[in-house]
Design an enzyme around this catalytic site. Structure first.
Site, PDB file in Angstrom:
ATOM      1  CB  SER A   1     -44.302  39.374 -15.026  1.00 61.53           C
ATOM      2  OG  SER A   1     -43.943  40.437 -14.663  1.00 61.53           O
TER       3      SER A   1
ATOM      4  CG  ASP B   1     -49.188  42.702 -18.685  1.00 61.86           C
ATOM      5  OD1 ASP B   1     -49.189  43.248 -19.788  1.00 61.86           O
ATOM      6  OD2 ASP B   1     -49.415  43.061 -17.373  1.00 61.86           O
TER       7      ASP B   1
ATOM      8  CG  HIS C   1     -48.879  41.849 -14.192  1.00 58.07           C
ATOM      9  ND1 HIS C   1     -48.514  42.359 -15.545  1.00 58.07           N
ATOM     10  CD2 HIS C   1     -47.822  41.427 -13.383  1.00 58.07           C
ATOM     11  CE1 HIS C   1     -47.091  42.056 -15.473  1.00 58.07           C
ATOM     12  NE2 HIS C   1     -46.945  41.479 -14.342  1.00 58.07           N
TER      13      HIS C   1
END
Ligand SMILES: *[C@@H]1O[C@H](CO)[C@@H](O)[C@H](O)[C@H]1NC(C)=O
Ligand SMILES: *[C@@H]1O[C@H](CO)[C@@H](O)[C@H](O)[C@H]1NC(C)=O
Ligand SMILES: *[C@@H]1O[C@H](CO)[C@@H](O)[C@H](O)[C@H]1NC(C)=O
Length: 499
Positions: free
Chosen positions: A165, A191, A276
């Site tokens: 992330s 991601d 995610h």
């Protein structure tokens, strides 16, 4: 669906715009020029990030750094092994997420030093603040890598940063601050965060300039109000888009509701993270199931991919997803697509099927077909096939078929023309009541299709095969099945293989 949509929008907005209500700006600070090495020296003196080594038997990790002389030895750092450094993302609650421990455990199966950049103190803020801090953390990672190079001659080229992330962009910043003769060996973006990074210039996000090899896995790029949690645009040498990258199987709202029913409202952050975080679990899967590596194939998008048009491996057009991905041949970005299962092991086998329809007696309305496949190892029954459009005479249809099992080499294909589900069940009932009426169905329907050969390409083995109808002039009627065998002369030897 309207309700679930609203829930999703609400959650995404909550997650990424928390700062609004508290008078903080959503805009990141102007991201200026790269600071000089002098500034990284400064960062070295007062680090906000903790660097932990995670050798076996150290549950909590063992802190290393220039401020702790002798820490490398103490923490069991092996300087003849590469370093894999995990960088977590934005933190809602200031606590490490459970995937970190799973990734550490999976990486310990490799001959590497496993480390963690713990920047929770800087990540546990409103999203926009954490984004601003990401650059500083990148600087501290770079400073630490330089220290490792000076103290134990660990070249940055032996370093693999894995960022999740927001952590993916931290890794990117680290890569651009390292400078010097050697780039960081590899950066994996799991991601990588989208908000405040999507559409930014390569210097302001993870990009393929940041390491000798950059790979990225995109798993949650579905947009809500113009925002997507994961970044959509390609940012790496190899950008993997499992299941198209927008959303992941097993993360659906129906399942979300089930989860909510079980765990109450506390489950919301956990469930929204499903797609995610899938990027992390796909990566872990590549370490834990060495014999079940998922392959991604270069493609222009999910439309072409689901027609089976992209299963080509020549000239680096395909690659393994995860830890064992191969280095790029060229410094050019490639977007790779693949389908996966809903849980580990995630790998599926991809096939392109091409069926030639020669003619038909009358235009059938949206016919549906199922395939039964017989291979040298296993067989699969009733795999549904969607052609997406009505059948036109004299046309070849190409579509993607995925199998969860390794069926071995394909030997025989059966194509069945399904009547609509309702029709079939009615028909089966009628047939059960009047068993002798069974033979009239094809002639009474009046519909028939003449088929040519079926051509198949297996993505994982790159093998091409052609199947011919067993009975040459046979027509296919609704609710009927037609058998195709390998046209090649060696099909007899194949048959022997399975019997
Ligand atoms: C350090 O790593 C090298 C290479 O993997 C290995 O041969 C050696 O045994 C390791 N040393 C220790 C103390 O584990
Ligand atoms: C369809 O093709 C088959 C086989 O080539 C042929 O026997 C049949 O006459 C054709 N039917 C029509 C309606 O063209
Ligand atoms: C089918 O298509 C091929 C090539 O496109 C053409 O040569 C042939 O005449 C067509 N046949 C019919 C029956 O339309």
């Amino acid at each position: 669906m309207g309700g679930t949509r609203r829930v999703a929008v609400f959650l995404v907005v909550c997650i990424f715009t928390q700062s609004r209500g508290r008078g903080q700006s959503l805009e990141p600070e102007p991201l200026g020029r790269r600071p000089q090495a002098v500034e990284t020296k400064k960062a070295l003196q007062k680090m906000e990030t903790r660097f932990l080594l995670l050798p076996d038997g150290h549950g909590q990790g063992c802190e290393i750094g220039p401020h702790r002389p002798g820490s490398l030895q103490e923490c069991g750092f092996n300087s003849s092994r590469p370093l894999v450094l995990i960088i977590h993302g934005w933190s809602v609650d200031g606590v490490l997420e459970s995937w970190v421990h799973r990734l550490v455990a999976a990486l310990r199966t490799q001959p590497v030093n496993v480390g963690l950049a713990d920047w929770l103190a800087l990540a546990h803020h409103h999203y926009a603040v954490a984004v601003r801090n990401a650059r500083l953390v990148g600087q501290e990672v770079a400073a630490t890598l330089r220290w490792l190079e000076e103290s134990v001659h660990l070249s940055p080229s032996s370093v693999h940063l894995i960022g999740y992330s927001l952590g993916a962009h931290v890794a990117g910043f680290a890569g651009s601050y390292v400078g010097g003769r050697h780039k960081i060996g590899r950066i994996t973006g799991l991601d990588a965060a989208g908000p405040l990074f999507e559409g930014m210039s390569p210097r302001e996000r993870l990009s393929l300039d940041d390491a000798a090899f950059v790979d990225a896995i995109h798993t949650f790029t579905r947009e809500h109000m113009g925002l997507s949690v994961g970044i959509k645009q390609p940012i790496a040498h190899y950008d993997f888009y499992p299941n198209g990258g927008r959303f992941q199987p097993g993360c659906h709202f129906l399942e979300l509701y089930k989860h909510l029913a079980q765990h109450g409202l506390n489950a919301i952050p956990q469930t929204i993270k499903c797609a995610h975080e899938r990027a992390v679990h796909l990566f872990i899967d590549s370490l834990l199931h060495e014999d079940a590596q998922s392959t991604g194939y270069q493609c222009s998008g999910m439309g072409s991919f689901s027609q089976g048009l992209c299963l080509d491996c020549r000239k680096g057009r395909c690659n393994s997803l995860g830890y064992h991905a191969r280095k790029p041949l060229r410094a050019k970005s490639k977007s790779l697509f693949l389908l996966t299962r809903a849980q580990a092991p995630f790998r599926v086998y991809h096939y392109q099927f091409k069926i030639q329809f020669i003619n038909q007696t009358e235009k059938p309305e949206e016919p549906t077909f199922t395939l039964s496949l017989l291979g040298t190892k296993e067989d699969m029954q009733q795999v549904p096939v969607t052609l997406g459009k009505g059948i036109t005479s004299n046309q070849t249809y190409s579509f993607l078929v995925t199998l969860e099992l390794d069926v071995g080499e394909l030997v025989l294909v059966k194509l069945r023309w399904e009547r609509g589900a309702v029709w079939t069940s009615v028909w089966n009932t009628v047939q059960a009541m009047v068993p002798w009426g069974g033979d009239t169905r094809s002639s009474s329907s009046g519909l028939s299709l003449a088929l040519g050969t079926i051509r198949v390409k297996a993505g994982e083995t790159q093998q091409r095969m052609t199947f011919c109808s067993e009975n040459k002039d046979d027509l296919l009627h609704p609710a009927q099945e037609k058998t195709f065998v390998r046209c090649e002369v060696n099909s007899k030897t194949l048959k022997r293989k399975i019997s």
